[in-house]
Write a protein that holds these residues in place. Structure first.
Motif, PDB file in Angstrom:
ATOM      1  N   LEU A  97       9.325  -2.443 -19.469  1.00 38.74           N
ATOM      2  CA  LEU A  97       8.053  -2.181 -18.858  1.00 38.74           C
ATOM      3  C   LEU A  97       7.046  -2.677 -17.705  1.00 38.74           C
ATOM      4  O   LEU A  97       6.431  -2.151 -17.385  1.00 38.74           O
ATOM      5  CB  LEU A  97       6.933  -1.803 -20.260  1.00 38.74           C
ATOM      6  CG  LEU A  97       5.409  -1.749 -19.865  1.00 38.74           C
ATOM      7  CD1 LEU A  97       5.283  -0.070 -19.809  1.00 38.74           C
ATOM      8  CD2 LEU A  97       4.531  -2.029 -21.587  1.00 38.74           C
ATOM      9  N   VAL A  98       7.138  -4.196 -18.219  1.00 36.59           N
ATOM     10  CA  VAL A  98       6.793  -4.936 -16.632  1.00 36.59           C
ATOM     11  C   VAL A  98       7.497  -4.788 -15.737  1.00 36.59           C
ATOM     12  O   VAL A  98       6.831  -4.854 -14.608  1.00 36.59           O
ATOM     13  CB  VAL A  98       7.113  -6.210 -17.143  1.00 36.59           C
ATOM     14  CG1 VAL A  98       6.430  -7.584 -15.952  1.00 36.59           C
ATOM     15  CG2 VAL A  98       5.558  -6.777 -18.925  1.00 36.59           C
TER      16      VAL A  98
ATOM     17  N   VAL B  68       9.361  -1.617 -14.902  1.00 36.77           N
ATOM     18  CA  VAL B  68       8.633  -0.088 -14.479  1.00 36.77           C
ATOM     19  C   VAL B  68       7.584  -0.254 -13.508  1.00 36.77           C
ATOM     20  O   VAL B  68       6.348   0.538 -12.382  1.00 36.77           O
ATOM     21  CB  VAL B  68       8.553   0.706 -14.746  1.00 36.77           C
ATOM     22  CG1 VAL B  68       8.296   1.628 -14.851  1.00 36.77           C
ATOM     23  CG2 VAL B  68      10.039   0.542 -14.931  1.00 36.77           C
ATOM     24  N   LEU B  69       6.000  -1.445 -14.522  1.00 36.92           N
ATOM     25  CA  LEU B  69       5.095  -0.857 -14.048  1.00 36.92           C
ATOM     26  C   LEU B  69       4.381  -1.843 -12.572  1.00 36.92           C
ATOM     27  O   LEU B  69       3.953  -1.804 -11.692  1.00 36.92           O
ATOM     28  CB  LEU B  69       3.715  -1.086 -15.091  1.00 36.92           C
ATOM     29  CG  LEU B  69       3.589  -0.956 -16.316  1.00 36.92           C
ATOM     30  CD1 LEU B  69       2.689  -1.870 -17.310  1.00 36.92           C
ATOM     31  CD2 LEU B  69       3.318   0.616 -15.749  1.00 36.92           C
ATOM     32  N   ALA B  70       5.797  -3.419 -12.653  1.00 36.06           N
ATOM     33  CA  ALA B  70       4.969  -4.006 -11.357  1.00 36.06           C
ATOM     34  C   ALA B  70       6.312  -2.983 -10.123  1.00 36.06           C
ATOM     35  O   ALA B  70       4.945  -2.921  -9.068  1.00 36.06           O
ATOM     36  CB  ALA B  70       5.937  -5.358 -11.833  1.00 36.06           C
ATOM     37  N   SER B  71       7.298  -2.550 -10.212  1.00 38.34           N
ATOM     38  CA  SER B  71       7.528  -1.933  -9.254  1.00 38.34           C
ATOM     39  C   SER B  71       6.452  -0.348  -8.735  1.00 38.34           C
ATOM     40  O   SER B  71       6.825  -0.122  -7.807  1.00 38.34           O
ATOM     41  CB  SER B  71       9.073  -1.017 -10.107  1.00 38.34           C
ATOM     42  OG  SER B  71       9.898  -2.246  -9.739  1.00 38.34           O
ATOM     43  N   GLY B  72       5.928   0.045  -9.744  1.00 31.28           N
ATOM     44  CA  GLY B  72       4.335   0.981  -9.548  1.00 31.28           C
ATOM     45  C   GLY B  72       3.716   0.928  -8.484  1.00 31.28           C
ATOM     46  O   GLY B  72       3.474   1.736  -7.526  1.00 31.28           O
ATOM     47  N   ALA B  73       3.411  -0.058  -8.928  1.00 29.41           N
ATOM     48  CA  ALA B  73       2.474  -0.714  -8.393  1.00 29.41           C
ATOM     49  C   ALA B  73       2.439  -1.865  -7.256  1.00 29.41           C
ATOM     50  O   ALA B  73       1.450  -1.324  -6.134  1.00 29.41           O
ATOM     51  CB  ALA B  73       0.924  -1.299  -9.282  1.00 29.41           C
TER      52      ALA B  73
ATOM     53  N   ARG C  80      10.186   3.123  -4.977  1.00 26.74           N
ATOM     54  CA  ARG C  80      10.215   2.728  -6.295  1.00 26.74           C
ATOM     55  C   ARG C  80      11.021   2.552  -7.246  1.00 26.74           C
ATOM     56  O   ARG C  80      11.476   2.076  -7.795  1.00 26.74           O
ATOM     57  CB  ARG C  80       8.697   3.367  -6.991  1.00 26.74           C
ATOM     58  CG  ARG C  80       7.411   2.316  -6.217  1.00 26.74           C
ATOM     59  CD  ARG C  80       5.900   3.697  -6.565  1.00 26.74           C
ATOM     60  NE  ARG C  80       4.927   2.994  -5.982  1.00 26.74           N
ATOM     61  CZ  ARG C  80       3.741   4.028  -5.557  1.00 26.74           C
ATOM     62  NH1 ARG C  80       4.513   5.483  -5.693  1.00 26.74           N
ATOM     63  NH2 ARG C  80       3.763   3.515  -5.041  1.00 26.74           N
TER      64      ARG C  80
ATOM     65  N   MET D 239      12.265   0.134  -9.771  1.00 22.34           N
ATOM     66  CA  MET D 239      12.738   0.271 -11.470  1.00 22.34           C
ATOM     67  C   MET D 239      14.034   0.536 -11.843  1.00 22.34           C
ATOM     68  O   MET D 239      14.476   0.134 -13.304  1.00 22.34           O
ATOM     69  CB  MET D 239      11.683   1.866 -12.026  1.00 22.34           C
ATOM     70  CG  MET D 239      10.308   1.764 -11.556  1.00 22.34           C
ATOM     71  SD  MET D 239       9.377   3.350 -11.244  1.00 22.34           S
ATOM     72  CE  MET D 239       7.592   3.265 -10.981  1.00 22.34           C
TER      73      MET D 239
END
Length: 186
Positions: free
Chosen positions: A23-24, A26-31, A38, A42
């Motif tokens: 989760l960390v 994926v969220l860091a890649s997206g942000a 991205r 991910m």
């Protein structure tokens, strides 16, 4: 693999710890990454996803803590004859030929595929286990030229006894390992 690497630590942790890392990532890649990068960022979560799924499968296969506690409690309430019969059934179920050894430092002699194992379990109910019974088992094992010595206990094995066992190759069976051995036979 180093025992302190992130992968090794996650392989010893609950499944959800790896999923949290996924989760960390994926969220860091997206942000933090530009839109065209991205998906590649991910993808870095895939090994952690694999570890999380593997740990979830492993934890689903093993007995739950309630069943383990119940099996150990029942074993602690048994008299020696009943407990020794339980161990004999459990080892026979695993394919061992079991020979009881009354009056010895070992209680059972197991044979399987040319290997011989001595098992000491008579003191399984003792509150604390020291080095002396391990020494006796090891001496008996050496005199009978066995491959492995196994010591079974419900109570705590002292730190000194644990280091003796590790140093001399005596396998200590207690807690969840013992419950796994007897769970289907209690």
């Amino acid at each position: 693999m180093s025992s302190n690497s992130l992968y090794a630590v996650l392989l010893r942790s609950p499944w959800w710890a790896s999923m949290l890392v996924v989760l960390v990532i994926v969220l860091a890649s997206g942000a933090l990454l530009p839109a065209q990068y991205r998906p590649f960022g991910m993808l870095a979560a895939l090994p952690f996803l694999g570890i999380g799924l593997y740990r979830a499968w492993q934890q689903g296969q093993g007995p739950n803590s309630k069943r383990v506690a119940q099996a150990l409690e029942r074993a602690g309430a048994m008299p020696w004859r009943e407990f020794s019969a339980l161990l004999q059934r459990a080892y026979e179920h695993q394919g061992y030929a079991v020979t009881p050894l009354p009056g010895s430092a070992a209680d059972f002699k197991l044979t399987f595929s040319g290997r011989t194992i001595l098992v000491s379990a008579k003191r399984w109910k003792a509150a604390a286990h020291g080095v002396e019974p391990l020494r006796e088992l090891l001496a008996t094992g050496r005199s009978q030229d066995v491959d492995i010595c196994v010591y079974i206990s419900l109570g705590e094995v002292s730190a000194q006894a644990q280091s003796f066992a590790k140093e001399h190759g005596v396998t200590l069976v207690s807690g969840q390992t013992l419950a796994g051995l007897i769970l289907n036979h209690v």
